[in-house]
Design an enzyme around this catalytic site. Structure first.
Site, short mmCIF file in Angstrom:
data_model
loop_
_atom_site.label_atom_id
_atom_site.label_comp_id
_atom_site.label_asym_id
_atom_site.label_seq_id
_atom_site.Cartn_x
_atom_site.Cartn_y
_atom_site.Cartn_z
CE LYS A 13 99.92 38.02 46.82
NZ LYS A 13 98.53 38.29 47.18
NE ARG A 88 98.84 33.14 51.30
CZ ARG A 88 98.72 33.15 49.99
NH1 ARG A 88 99.76 32.97 49.23
NH2 ARG A 88 97.56 33.36 49.44
NE ARG A 127 91.54 36.37 41.55
CZ ARG A 127 92.58 36.50 42.37
NH1 ARG A 127 93.37 37.55 42.30
NH2 ARG A 127 92.82 35.58 43.28
NE ARG A 161 92.89 31.47 42.82
CZ ARG A 161 93.77 32.08 43.60
NH1 ARG A 161 94.69 32.86 43.04
NH2 ARG A 161 93.74 31.94 44.89
NE ARG A 172 91.88 33.22 48.45
CZ ARG A 172 91.51 33.66 47.25
NH1 ARG A 172 90.24 33.55 46.86
NH2 ARG A 172 92.39 34.16 46.43
#
Ligand code: AMP
Length: 216
Positions: A13, A88, A127, A161, A172
């Site tokens: 996203k 969400r 990432r 992160r 998550r």
């Protein structure tokens, strides 16, 4: 153009939102980024949301609804915006509908990035981003062209992160399937939902998204 990007953590996203920003000149409103900034700044919102964010749980609907509403009122949203990470929950989606109606605005489309679960773990664990311009990278799929130097701004500072780890990812993902996935049906019923295969390469997916946006 006002759109929502929907998809599990790691579905791309954020990456696709940045490409949509460049091509369509509308801002990306990422609730995750806004909340991380609040935590970093130790603001009242940041202090309230830090522990939920660290553990991968959702923060309260009331907090995110309020920050999104304030953000949409800013002048750079006049021609539209991309919602990334919001709504969400069904309660957030209902609140967004009321909020937009109150502001005299309408949602144009909801783009769902569809990605296999196995790929999500792989994408998230590797990432990292440039600390200065926030360009996204990946240990396996997208390293900087010159080692240790951001392709976009030349910075040598990168960050990962805190919640991008295997344990938090499971929380998550559970939150996504339990609370966010029902939004697919919610927006399908409103004739706003469009699914995009998010398993290909970044540029190919961006082409598919752009073609969709030009046709809604
Ligand atoms: P993201 O960057 O979208 O993966 O979001 C990171 C974290 O911020 C999530 O795991 C939640 O703790 C929190 N968060 C972001 N957006 C929302 C939202 N719309 N509702 C509740 N919590 C959110």
């Amino acid at each position: 153009m006002r759109l929502i990007l929907l998809g599990p953590p790691g579905s791309g996203k954020g990456t696709q939102a940045k490409l949509i920003v460049d091509r369509n000149n509308i801002p990306q409103l990422s609730t995750g980024d806004m909340l991380r900034d609040a935590v970093e700044a130790k603001s009242e919102v940041g202090i309230k949301t830090k522990s939920a964010m660290d553990s991968g749980k959702l923060v309260s609907d009331a907090i995110v609804i309020s920050i999104v509403s304030d953000r949409i009122d800013m002048p750079d949203c006049a021609n539209g915006f991309i919602l990334d990470g919001f709504p969400r929950t069904l309660a957030q989606a209902d609140a967004l509908a009321v909020m937009l109606e109150g502001k005299g605005l309408k949602l144009d489309c909801v783009v769902e990035l569809q990605v296999d679960d196995d790929a999500l773990v792989d994408r998230i664990s590797g990432r990292f981003t440039c600390e200065v311009c926030e360009e996204g990278y990946h240990d396996k799929y997208k390293l900087p062209k010159k080692a240790g130097e951001c392709d976009r701004c030349g910075s040598e500072e990168f960050v990962r992160r805190a919640d991008d780890n295997a344990k938090t990812l499971m929380t998550r993902l559970r939150a996504y399937y339990k609370k966010t996935a029902p939004l697919v049906g919610y927006y399908y019923a409103k004739k706003l939902h469009h699914g995009i295969n998010g398993m290909g390469d970044i540029d190919g997916i961006a082409e598919d998204v752009q073609a969709l946006l030009e046709n809604v």
